[in-house]
Motif scaffolding. Sequence first.
Motif, PDB file in Angstrom:
ATOM      1  N   ASP A 271       7.745   3.977  -9.380  1.00  0.00           N
ATOM      2  CA  ASP A 271       7.208   2.989  -8.439  1.00  0.00           C
ATOM      3  C   ASP A 271       7.954   2.994  -7.113  1.00  0.00           C
ATOM      4  OD1 ASP A 271       5.415   2.314 -10.364  1.00  0.00           O
ATOM      5  OD2 ASP A 271       6.192   0.299 -10.748  1.00  0.00           O
ATOM      6  N   ARG A 276       4.228   3.824   1.848  1.00  0.00           N
ATOM      7  CA  ARG A 276       3.882   2.493   2.380  1.00  0.00           C
ATOM      8  C   ARG A 276       2.384   2.260   2.276  1.00  0.00           C
ATOM      9  NH1 ARG A 276       6.485   1.222   8.104  1.00  0.00           N
ATOM     10  NH2 ARG A 276       5.471  -0.764   7.594  1.00  0.00           N
ATOM     11  N   ILE A 279       1.427   1.365  -1.289  1.00  0.00           N
ATOM     12  CA  ILE A 279       1.770  -0.024  -1.614  1.00  0.00           C
ATOM     13  C   ILE A 279       0.741  -0.978  -1.019  1.00  0.00           C
ATOM     14  CG2 ILE A 279       3.473  -1.850  -1.254  1.00  0.00           C
ATOM     15  CD1 ILE A 279       5.628   0.337  -1.391  1.00  0.00           C
ATOM     16  N   ALA A 280       0.337  -0.713   0.213  1.00  0.00           N
ATOM     17  CA  ALA A 280      -0.660  -1.570   0.858  1.00  0.00           C
ATOM     18  C   ALA A 280      -1.988  -1.504   0.106  1.00  0.00           C
ATOM     19  CB  ALA A 280      -0.851  -1.139   2.313  1.00  0.00           C
ATOM     20  N   ILE A 282      -2.465  -0.795  -3.123  1.00  0.00           N
ATOM     21  CA  ILE A 282      -2.337  -1.478  -4.413  1.00  0.00           C
ATOM     22  C   ILE A 282      -2.336  -2.991  -4.225  1.00  0.00           C
ATOM     23  CG2 ILE A 282      -0.820  -1.834  -6.398  1.00  0.00           C
ATOM     24  CD1 ILE A 282       0.109   1.081  -6.009  1.00  0.00           C
ATOM     25  N   ARG A 283      -1.613  -3.461  -3.206  1.00  0.00           N
ATOM     26  CA  ARG A 283      -1.559  -4.911  -2.964  1.00  0.00           C
ATOM     27  C   ARG A 283      -2.923  -5.487  -2.606  1.00  0.00           C
ATOM     28  NH1 ARG A 283       4.107  -5.173   0.500  1.00  0.00           N
ATOM     29  NH2 ARG A 283       5.498  -5.320  -1.306  1.00  0.00           N
ATOM     30  N   SER A 284      -3.777  -4.655  -2.027  1.00  0.00           N
ATOM     31  CA  SER A 284      -5.111  -5.142  -1.654  1.00  0.00           C
ATOM     32  C   SER A 284      -6.067  -5.139  -2.846  1.00  0.00           C
ATOM     33  CB  SER A 284      -5.685  -4.273  -0.531  1.00  0.00           C
ATOM     34  OG  SER A 284      -5.962  -2.962  -1.002  1.00  0.00           O
ATOM     35  N   ASP A 363       7.614  -8.918  -8.823  1.00  0.00           N
ATOM     36  CA  ASP A 363       7.186  -8.069  -7.715  1.00  0.00           C
ATOM     37  C   ASP A 363       5.693  -8.232  -7.488  1.00  0.00           C
ATOM     38  OD1 ASP A 363       5.708  -5.494  -8.911  1.00  0.00           O
ATOM     39  OD2 ASP A 363       7.321  -6.108 -10.275  1.00  0.00           O
ATOM     40  N   SER A 364       5.266  -7.988  -6.248  1.00  0.00           N
ATOM     41  CA  SER A 364       3.894  -8.297  -5.845  1.00  0.00           C
ATOM     42  C   SER A 364       2.909  -7.177  -6.133  1.00  0.00           C
ATOM     43  CB  SER A 364       3.857  -8.602  -4.335  1.00  0.00           C
ATOM     44  OG  SER A 364       4.427  -7.516  -3.609  1.00  0.00           O
ATOM     45  N   LEU A 365       3.384  -6.063  -6.764  1.00  0.00           N
ATOM     46  CA  LEU A 365       2.468  -4.969  -7.065  1.00  0.00           C
ATOM     47  C   LEU A 365       1.710  -5.201  -8.359  1.00  0.00           C
ATOM     48  CD1 LEU A 365       4.415  -1.707  -6.146  1.00  0.00           C
ATOM     49  CD2 LEU A 365       2.520  -2.767  -4.929  1.00  0.00           C
ATOM     50  N   THR A 366       2.189  -6.152  -9.159  1.00  0.00           N
ATOM     51  CA  THR A 366       1.603  -6.297 -10.488  1.00  0.00           C
ATOM     52  C   THR A 366       0.692  -7.509 -10.568  1.00  0.00           C
ATOM     53  OG1 THR A 366       3.448  -7.637 -11.263  1.00  0.00           O
ATOM     54  CG2 THR A 366       3.648  -5.255 -11.520  1.00  0.00           C
ATOM     55  N   LEU A 370      -4.356  -5.498 -11.635  1.00  0.00           N
ATOM     56  CA  LEU A 370      -3.800  -4.155 -11.725  1.00  0.00           C
ATOM     57  C   LEU A 370      -3.870  -3.650 -13.162  1.00  0.00           C
ATOM     58  CD1 LEU A 370      -2.355  -1.752 -10.425  1.00  0.00           C
ATOM     59  CD2 LEU A 370      -0.183  -2.908 -10.857  1.00  0.00           C
TER      60      LEU A 370
END
Length: 415
Positions: A271, A276, A279-280, A282-284, A363-366, A370
């Motif tokens: 991960d 970058r 990550i953007a 995935i966050r969306s 963390d904000s990715l999960t 997701l």
Amino acid sequence: MNFCSSVSTCSQSTVIPVPERVPEFSWAQNMGYAQSKSVAEHICANAASHGVTTRVLRIGQIVGDTEHGVWNPQEAVPMIMQTAVTIGALPRLQETPSWLPVDVVADVVTDISLSSAGSIFTNVTNPQLFNWNDDLLPALRKCGLTFDEVEPREWIKRLRTSNSDPVANPPIKLVDFFASKYDRDSFGPSKTFSTEVARSFSPALAKVPSLVEEHVAKFVRYLNGKAWKSSSSPMEAEKTVIVMMGPSGTRKSTMGSGIAQTLDIPFIEGDSLYSRQDIATIRSGITLSDEDSLSWIDRINRRTADTLTDLGYNRSIVGCSALRETYRNQIRRHMASHKVKVIFVDLQADRDILSRRSQERQDSLTGANLVDSQLDLYEEPSSREYDVVPVDAERADQVVLDEIRWVIEEAPEWF
């Protein structure tokens, strides 16, 4: 209840072919394993007489699977065949084995266990026999093995006087066991087993062929490549990468870092190698495209190869979801080009557990979204992917860690 027993409960049967019924206690091989199995078979018969449905599956010699030929080289039969390499000789045996490939055994056990059968005894052995001297030895020669064919007593003599180093000559470890069977001049015929009951409830057993040259070629290729290699000079330690794979919430990082700390080897957190833009994305809430995912895996591959080749480690742990076979193949190809073996530990857990764990992480990715997208993307490993080992990740962390460590220590003998 379905009980997997062993043909060793009937190795001294006075009835030929061995019937599919409760055995006499005197039929068991003179060893604790066989005798305990015999006792268990009698317990099953007694339970059946009191109305409990019990099925006894008496399993014979299991050999390498039909697709890859994977076979534990530490077992007695592969050790016998290895003497073609270590001492240049194989015994001529008056035997007609009834071997079954491990994947066929699995199908037979499934067939009988899920059948409508009541209480039964079954012999899970190959009804199609082959001849050791006339079928197996010629097939081994066609695989490129060169050896003398000698009588059993002469073979034992040659083995006893061969290299005593069990690393260079593994069969020497079993010389006493082999001598107990073959250091004599006369032999009785091989035991044959009735399989009518087993075949009536198992389509897999009813249609299984006898040993064929193609199958022999597969297990010899596997054993030659994985266990029978020899060298006059010390071999460089083989490099291995262990990939903790699975969707979000399977605790790849927890397991990977824990194992790495225990074994004092590096842990590479996949991960941390997202771009970058990744990550953007995935966050969306958008799933990465195959192109982006493969670029991410390439970065993991480069970091892993550098760790093993430049930093001098022989093993490393990697955390990478590796959800699709395409992604796993990308890892395999890259590592193969660096002469690095790959083992995938497929961490598995229920969707609800994965969602809860992901929501608990900071963390904000999960998150639940997701997890859902990754489970939709996940491709169950195919039969070609025998380097993938499933591990139940729903259990307590220490239990899972212990099983993963066992896999890591044992897997080199499998692959």
